[in-house]
Design a protein around this motif. Structure first.
Motif, short mmCIF file in Angstrom:
data_model
loop_
_atom_site.label_atom_id
_atom_site.label_comp_id
_atom_site.label_asym_id
_atom_site.label_seq_id
_atom_site.Cartn_x
_atom_site.Cartn_y
_atom_site.Cartn_z
N MET A 1 -16.36 104.88 31.26
CA MET A 1 -16.60 105.99 32.17
C MET A 1 -16.14 107.31 31.56
SD MET A 1 -15.42 106.32 36.14
CE MET A 1 -15.98 107.67 37.16
N ARG A 2 -15.03 107.27 30.83
CA ARG A 2 -14.55 108.48 30.17
C ARG A 2 -15.58 108.98 29.17
NH1 ARG A 2 -11.51 109.29 25.43
NH2 ARG A 2 -10.31 111.23 25.45
N ARG A 3 -16.18 108.06 28.43
CA ARG A 3 -17.18 108.46 27.45
C ARG A 3 -18.39 109.08 28.15
NH1 ARG A 3 -17.77 103.91 25.51
NH2 ARG A 3 -16.18 104.04 23.90
N ARG A 4 -18.82 108.51 29.25
CA ARG A 4 -19.99 109.05 29.96
C ARG A 4 -19.70 110.45 30.50
NH1 ARG A 4 -20.34 103.58 31.72
NH2 ARG A 4 -19.21 104.06 33.63
N LEU A 5 -18.50 110.65 31.05
CA LEU A 5 -18.16 111.98 31.55
C LEU A 5 -18.10 113.00 30.42
CD1 LEU A 5 -15.44 111.27 34.26
CD2 LEU A 5 -17.77 112.03 34.61
N LEU A 6 -17.54 112.60 29.28
CA LEU A 6 -17.49 113.52 28.14
C LEU A 6 -18.88 113.85 27.64
CD1 LEU A 6 -14.43 112.20 26.08
CD2 LEU A 6 -14.60 114.33 27.38
N VAL A 7 -19.79 112.87 27.66
CA VAL A 7 -21.18 113.14 27.24
C VAL A 7 -21.83 114.14 28.19
CG1 VAL A 7 -23.47 112.11 27.04
CG2 VAL A 7 -21.49 110.96 26.03
N ILE A 8 -21.58 113.99 29.49
CA ILE A 8 -22.16 114.93 30.46
C ILE A 8 -21.60 116.34 30.24
CG2 ILE A 8 -22.27 115.50 32.91
CD1 ILE A 8 -22.30 112.51 33.49
N VAL A 9 -20.28 116.43 30.07
CA VAL A 9 -19.67 117.75 29.82
C VAL A 9 -20.18 118.34 28.52
CG1 VAL A 9 -17.49 118.93 29.41
CG2 VAL A 9 -17.62 117.19 31.18
N PHE A 10 -20.31 117.49 27.49
CA PHE A 10 -20.82 117.96 26.21
C PHE A 10 -22.23 118.53 26.36
CE2 PHE A 10 -23.20 117.19 22.31
CZ PHE A 10 -22.39 117.80 21.36
N ALA A 11 -23.07 117.82 27.11
CA ALA A 11 -24.44 118.30 27.30
C ALA A 11 -24.46 119.64 28.06
CB ALA A 11 -25.25 117.25 28.05
N LEU A 12 -23.63 119.75 29.10
CA LEU A 12 -23.61 121.00 29.87
C LEU A 12 -23.09 122.16 29.03
CD1 LEU A 12 -22.26 119.68 33.31
CD2 LEU A 12 -24.59 120.33 32.74
N VAL A 13 -22.01 121.95 28.30
CA VAL A 13 -21.46 123.03 27.47
C VAL A 13 -22.43 123.40 26.36
CG1 VAL A 13 -19.56 123.65 25.93
CG2 VAL A 13 -19.09 122.39 28.03
N THR A 14 -23.09 122.40 25.77
CA THR A 14 -24.08 122.68 24.73
C THR A 14 -25.23 123.51 25.29
OG1 THR A 14 -23.52 120.61 23.62
CG2 THR A 14 -25.62 121.63 23.05
N GLY A 15 -25.71 123.17 26.48
CA GLY A 15 -26.77 123.96 27.09
C GLY A 15 -26.33 125.39 27.37
N LEU A 16 -25.09 125.55 27.83
CA LEU A 16 -24.59 126.91 28.10
C LEU A 16 -24.48 127.72 26.81
CD1 LEU A 16 -23.37 128.98 30.04
CD2 LEU A 16 -21.14 127.90 29.69
N ILE A 17 -23.96 127.11 25.75
CA ILE A 17 -23.82 127.83 24.48
C ILE A 17 -25.19 128.19 23.92
CG2 ILE A 17 -23.09 127.55 22.08
CD1 ILE A 17 -20.69 126.02 23.08
N LEU A 18 -26.16 127.27 24.02
CA LEU A 18 -27.51 127.59 23.54
C LEU A 18 -28.13 128.71 24.36
CD1 LEU A 18 -28.98 124.03 22.84
CD2 LEU A 18 -28.29 125.76 21.18
N ALA A 19 -27.89 128.69 25.68
CA ALA A 19 -28.45 129.75 26.51
C ALA A 19 -27.88 131.12 26.16
CB ALA A 19 -28.17 129.42 27.99
N LEU A 20 -26.65 131.17 25.64
CA LEU A 20 -26.05 132.44 25.26
C LEU A 20 -26.34 132.82 23.81
CD1 LEU A 20 -22.55 132.05 26.95
CD2 LEU A 20 -24.49 133.38 27.76
N SER A 21 -26.39 131.82 22.92
CA SER A 21 -26.52 132.13 21.49
C SER A 21 -27.95 132.39 21.06
CB SER A 21 -25.92 130.99 20.66
OG SER A 21 -26.58 129.78 20.93
N VAL A 22 -28.91 131.69 21.65
CA VAL A 22 -30.32 131.88 21.24
C VAL A 22 -30.79 133.30 21.51
CG1 VAL A 22 -32.69 131.17 21.72
CG2 VAL A 22 -30.91 129.44 21.38
N PRO A 23 -30.57 133.87 22.72
CA PRO A 23 -30.96 135.27 22.92
C PRO A 23 -30.23 136.23 21.97
CG PRO A 23 -30.58 134.21 25.02
CD PRO A 23 -30.08 133.27 23.98
N LEU A 24 -28.97 135.93 21.64
CA LEU A 24 -28.23 136.80 20.73
C LEU A 24 -28.86 136.80 19.34
CD1 LEU A 24 -25.77 138.58 20.11
CD2 LEU A 24 -24.47 136.48 19.67
N VAL A 25 -29.19 135.62 18.84
CA VAL A 25 -29.82 135.52 17.52
C VAL A 25 -31.20 136.17 17.54
CG1 VAL A 25 -30.69 133.91 15.79
CG2 VAL A 25 -28.51 133.46 16.92
N ARG A 26 -31.94 135.96 18.60
CA ARG A 26 -33.28 136.55 18.70
C ARG A 26 -33.19 138.08 18.73
NH1 ARG A 26 -38.22 134.60 20.14
NH2 ARG A 26 -39.70 136.13 20.98
N ALA A 27 -32.25 138.63 19.49
CA ALA A 27 -32.10 140.08 19.54
C ALA A 27 -31.73 140.64 18.18
CB ALA A 27 -31.05 140.46 20.57
#
Length: 476
Positions: A1-27
């Motif tokens: 269960m700990r691994r599954r929760l960490l995978v979920i958190v990892f996916a959410l944080v990765t999506g947030l970082i991509l949402a912030l970094s992709v527009p920055l690189v594009r600009a």
């Protein structure tokens, strides 16, 4: 269960970082392309102004010299094309039929502004192509064509992309290690405690408690509810055990008095049939006393909370065989053994002694006088399906095997229940509590009692106990 929760958190944080970094690189890429485009537009306007006079007068020496210097300085291709798309000045050969060049040239000759190129990513090696019209008094005399390499712009974009990627990975690792992992541990610690406590309760340890001061408020309430439930189950079980023990104990006195009164009647009964019934009543009273004794022992065993200890299986089996050998010799039943040396297991104190007494007694009573064999062996710990659960530890198997009539498959499924006895053995002395009590004390110590048909006939009763860990070496 700990691994599954960490995978979920990892996916959410990765999506947030991509949402912030992709527009920055594009600009950043758009800004770099726009800067390069503006510079090329200014260069094109300068060449167009010079080319308008050169094309109108026909003197292109100065224009050619400027184009040569620009080409050498910026490593770019510069060409001056007239209205008929004929090259007038070109320090280096240029293919006007190339699609990108042809499109830009046609827009310039049509007196349309140059189009800003799209994003130049590091993996896109297309050059900058700019075509600026050459006009004089509103007439288009030709066009200035500048083809510049995009290596420098793409390198800057690649450096910025690498920097953002490294920063994103560092931020992701920091969030996972410094925030997500501690939070997940904090959330799951009460869950693991509840899981451990549930297994303990399932093993009969109803006094198990979990902490009510860890985790989220919802988990604290759940822990409190679990403790209340465990207390209620423990209180109910204690009441049942106390009732059985007290009832068994209290019934002993009137039963003993009844037994004495029945015996006293023997002097007043002269009829043979009456004497037979009197003796039968005395035997039933004795059987009733045995049942009460069995219930009392079972209640005391269930109330016991002894811990598992390492026991010397070899010594216990040898001792019990010596104790029963006289009874077997009196009945003329051969008793054979296969007991290796130095076999140790984990069990409750005296539980193996009690189990062997019960199994040897049953083999003597129900084995039909056939030889009885006792074997001790070590085997991998498995569930009977061939897939071991703890191959690094294993179990110790103590088997008592006889060659009697045994039990049918239906009887094997019911054997070991309280007060259960085969219909073929109703006339044999016993209470039906021996195997039930044996099964309880063996399982309470983490072991298992298995009953199976022996080959070619008979019954094989096996006590399986976990192997004891090796003793630490003695200090010198």
């Amino acid at each position: 269960m700990r691994r599954r929760l960490l995978v979920i958190v990892f996916a959410l944080v990765t999506g947030l970082i991509l949402a912030l970094s992709v527009p920055l690189v594009r600009a950043t890429a758009e800004h770099r392309i726009q800067t390069s485009f503006i510079g090329r537009v200014e260069d094109g306007a300068w060449f167009a102004d010079m080319a308008s006079t050169a094309l109108e007068s026909g003197r292109t020496e100065r224009l050619k010299a400027a184009a040569d210097r620009y080409t050498a300085l910026y490593d770019s291709h510069v060409a001056i094309v007239d209205a008929d798309r004929e090259i007038v000045v070109a320090p280096r050969p240029i293919d006007l039929a190339e699609p990108q060049v042809q499109s830009a040239l046609l827009r310039a000759l049509a007196d349309r502004p140059a189009r800003q190129p799209g994003l130049m990513w590091p993996w896109n090696d297309r050059p900058f192509v700019l075509a600026d019209p050459v006009k004089r008094d509103g007439h288009t005399l030709g066009a200035v064509l500048i083809i510049s390499p995009s290596d420098h712009a793409r390198a800057e974009v690649a450096d910025h992309l690498t920097l953002v990627a490294l920063g994103s990975l560092a931020a992701l690792a920091a969030v996972i290690i410094a925030v997500a992992a501690p939070v997940v541990r904090w959330v799951l610690r009460p869950v693991h405690e509840l899981d451990r406590a549930t297994h303990q309760v399932a093993l009969g340890k109803l006094k198990t408690k979990v902490s009510e001061r860890q985790g989220a408020p919802e988990l604290r309430r759940l822990a409190n509810s679990f403790n209340v439930m465990a207390d209620s189950m423990h209180a109910s079980q204690e009441q049942q055990r106390a009732f059985v023990a007290q009832a068994s104990h209290q019934l002993r006195n009137p039963l003993t008095a009844l037994r004495l009164r029945v015996e006293n009647l023997e002097d007043y009964v002269t009829d043979p049939h009456g004497l037979h019934e009197l003796h039968a009543a005395a035997e039933e009273a004795d059987r009733f006393g045995e049942i009460l004794d069995g219930l009392l022992r079972l209640a005391r065993a269930e109330a016991s909370e002894a811990e598992r200890v390492p026991i010397d299986v070899t010594a216990v089996v040898t001792h019990r065989i010596d104790a029963w050998r006289t009874a077997y010799e009196a009945e003329g039943v051969p008793l054979t053994t296969q007991v290796p040396a130095a076999v140790r297991a984990l069990a409750l104190p005296d539980s193996l002694d009690h189990a062997l007494d019960t199994l040897l007694d049953n083999a003597l009573k129900f084995g039909d006088g056939t030889p009885v064999d006792i074997t001790v062996a070590q085997a991998p710990d498995g569930d009977g399906t061939g897939s071991p659960r703890r191959p690094d530890n294993g179990v110790v198997e103590v088997t008592v095997r006889d060659g009697g009539s045994g039990l049918t498959a239906e009887e094997l499924a019911q054997a070991g229940g309280r007060f259960w006895r085969s219909t073929r053995h109703q006339n044999v002395r016993g209470t039906g509590l021996g195997l039930a009590l044996t099964r309880f004390v063996v399982e309470a110590g983490g072991g298992e009692l298995r009953l199976a048909a022996a080959e070619p006939h008979g019954l094989a009763a096996t006590v399986r106990l976990p192997t004891a860990p090796p003793s630490p070496p003695a200090a010198t």
